[in-house]
Design a protein around this motif. Structure first.
Motif, PDB file in Angstrom:
ATOM      1  N   UNK A   1       0.816  -1.301  -0.054  1.00 27.60           N
ATOM      2  CA  UNK A   1      -0.031   0.214  -0.182  1.00 27.60           C
ATOM      3  C   UNK A   1       0.826   0.966   0.485  1.00 27.60           C
ATOM      4  N   UNK A   2       1.759   1.317   0.697  1.00 32.65           N
ATOM      5  CA  UNK A   2       2.843   2.460   0.681  1.00 32.65           C
ATOM      6  C   UNK A   2       4.664   2.613  -0.005  1.00 32.65           C
ATOM      7  N   UNK A   3       4.489   1.316  -0.737  1.00 32.61           N
ATOM      8  CA  UNK A   3       5.906   0.567  -1.884  1.00 32.61           C
ATOM      9  C   UNK A   3       6.999   1.046  -0.186  1.00 32.61           C
ATOM     10  N   UNK A   4       6.790   0.663   0.638  1.00 29.74           N
ATOM     11  CA  UNK A   4       7.881   1.443   1.492  1.00 29.74           C
ATOM     12  C   UNK A   4       7.717  -0.338   2.618  1.00 29.74           C
ATOM     13  N   UNK A   5       9.485  -0.516   3.012  1.00 35.50           N
ATOM     14  CA  UNK A   5       9.266  -1.871   3.821  1.00 35.50           C
ATOM     15  C   UNK A   5       9.431  -1.294   5.587  1.00 35.50           C
ATOM     16  N   UNK A   6       7.718  -2.145   5.906  1.00 38.95           N
ATOM     17  CA  UNK A   6       7.820  -2.307   6.518  1.00 38.95           C
ATOM     18  C   UNK A   6       6.518  -3.261   7.500  1.00 38.95           C
ATOM     19  N   UNK A   7       6.574  -3.401   8.793  1.00 36.56           N
ATOM     20  CA  UNK A   7       5.355  -3.810   9.436  1.00 36.56           C
ATOM     21  C   UNK A   7       5.601  -3.864  10.638  1.00 36.56           C
ATOM     22  N   UNK A   8       3.574  -5.002  10.647  1.00 37.20           N
ATOM     23  CA  UNK A   8       2.895  -3.817  12.272  1.00 37.20           C
ATOM     24  C   UNK A   8       3.311  -5.031  12.714  1.00 37.20           C
ATOM     25  N   UNK A   9       4.234  -6.076  13.316  1.00 40.67           N
ATOM     26  CA  UNK A   9       3.981  -7.042  14.437  1.00 40.67           C
ATOM     27  C   UNK A   9       5.894  -8.234  13.942  1.00 40.67           C
ATOM     28  N   UNK A  10       6.390  -8.005  15.117  1.00 45.14           N
ATOM     29  CA  UNK A  10       7.623  -8.923  14.357  1.00 45.14           C
ATOM     30  C   UNK A  10       7.379 -10.021  13.995  1.00 45.14           C
ATOM     31  N   UNK A  11       6.524 -11.048  14.079  1.00 46.74           N
ATOM     32  CA  UNK A  11       6.723 -12.436  13.124  1.00 46.74           C
ATOM     33  C   UNK A  11       4.897 -12.824  13.296  1.00 46.74           C
ATOM     34  N   UNK A  12       4.539 -13.287  11.893  1.00 50.11           N
ATOM     35  CA  UNK A  12       3.598 -13.924  11.514  1.00 50.11           C
ATOM     36  C   UNK A  12       3.009 -15.412  10.702  1.00 50.11           C
ATOM     37  N   UNK A  13       2.808 -16.512  11.382  1.00 42.68           N
ATOM     38  CA  UNK A  13       2.904 -17.423  11.398  1.00 42.68           C
ATOM     39  C   UNK A  13       1.148 -17.691  10.807  1.00 42.68           C
ATOM     40  N   UNK A  14       1.068 -18.429  10.142  1.00 40.98           N
ATOM     41  CA  UNK A  14      -0.279 -19.110   9.260  1.00 40.98           C
ATOM     42  C   UNK A  14       0.207 -20.557   8.604  1.00 40.98           C
ATOM     43  N   UNK A  15      -1.285 -21.377   9.331  1.00 39.80           N
ATOM     44  CA  UNK A  15      -1.308 -22.274   9.200  1.00 39.80           C
ATOM     45  C   UNK A  15      -2.848 -22.810   7.964  1.00 39.80           C
ATOM     46  N   UNK A  16      -2.552 -24.449   8.055  1.00 38.30           N
ATOM     47  CA  UNK A  16      -3.261 -24.263   6.527  1.00 38.30           C
ATOM     48  C   UNK A  16      -2.946 -26.012   5.519  1.00 38.30           C
ATOM     49  N   UNK A  17      -4.334 -25.947   4.771  1.00 40.30           N
ATOM     50  CA  UNK A  17      -3.531 -26.782   4.101  1.00 40.30           C
ATOM     51  C   UNK A  17      -2.467 -27.465   2.998  1.00 40.30           C
TER      52      UNK A  17
END
Length: 278
Positions: free
Chosen positions: A212-228
């Motif tokens: 959305x901004x084109x910049x390197x930025x995050x809003x948490x330190x880590x994100x994990x997703x599980x699924x099939x």
């Protein structure tokens, strides 16, 4: 490619080449292999069960060939790969290998399901499906192993995991998620439903691009997703790292997928049915 932080608690990666089938007193024959591809190390842990060892070795070779093919087609670092040629308009889309159209179709779906937080079309330098391709390639590698008749397998692509079966009959693969503030510690342990993907600022800092901004930025330190399937878990984890806690509702709306984020303070926020064991 987002830095990942998932570790398996059940499988020590132990080889630079395919090892002979080991005899484990509980699980039976085990085949392990580490393959360098896509700028990372892809590790295999294969529990043969009653499968023919020769067939398992052949399936492993085919799995590695799948990974090599994905790297050859989709690398943004190799100047003459089809993806690099497309990025600089040196190849028309209808001239690209057939798997390019398939991967871009999956990217479009992942963009929709992530609410736009994952968007390969809004990356610097042109379209970049890297955040999905690694998981997609690992899924295809796992398919080769599954088709060979082995009892269980886990493919770790830079820490993102595609799995089936478990280390022991009737037991699921248990996956440790590294603490982004102390990477020698485990923040939580999950049971894999087929795929576990983690994106985080473990060693390289904030390098994931916010579309959305084109910049390197995050809003948490880590994100994990599980699924099939890992292709979607991988893409959603990349987007969730940028979105932060606000993106959890988007993941929860995707059938079969769950997620958690770790904040700068170390707090863990998760969706309601995350298969967490600790």
């Amino acid at each position: 490619m987002a830095k990942t932080g998932t570790l398996t608690r059940d499988s020590p990666w132990a080889a630079d080449a395919a090892t002979p089938s080991e005899a484990d007193p509980v699980t039976g024959p085990v085949l392990r292999h580490v393959h360098a591809v896509m700028g990372t190390m892809v590790s295999f842990d294969v529990r043969l069960g009653d499968a023919n060892p020769a067939a398992a070795h052949l399936a492993l070779a085919r799995a590695c060939a799948r990974l090599d093919r994905a790297d050859a087609v989709f690398s943004t670092w190799k100047p003459n790969s089809p993806m690099s040629l497309l990025r600089r308009n040196a190849m028309a889309p209808d001239e690209a290998p057939a798997e390019v159209a398939k991967v871009l179709e999956l990217c479009d779906l992942a963009r929709e399901l992530s609410g736009g937080w994952f968007d390969p079309w809004r990356m610097p330098g042109g379209i970049d499906p890297t955040g999905l391709v690694k998981g997609w390639a690992a899924d295809r590698a796992l398919d080769e192993l599954r088709a060979s008749g082995v009892r269980a397998a886990i493919v770790s692509a830079g820490g993102d995991l595609a799995t089936f079966g478990g280390p022991e009959p009737g037991s699921p693969w248990r996956i440790g998620v590294r603490d982004p503030r102390a990477i020698d510690k485990i923040a939580c342990i999950l049971e894999s439903p087929g795929a576990v993907a983690t994106s985080g600022c473990y060693e390289r800092g904030s390098h994931v691009i916010d579309p959305r901004t084109g910049r390197a930025e995050t809003r948490c330190e880590s994100a994990t997703v599980t699924g099939p399937e890992l292709w979607l878990a991988d893409a959603l984890a990349t987007g969730l790292l940028v979105a932060g806690e606000a993106g959890l509702a988007l993941i929860e709306a995707v059938q079969g997928y769950e997620a958690c984020v770790i904040s700068e303070t170390g707090s863990i926020t998760m969706t309601g049915s995350l298969p967490i064991t600790r």
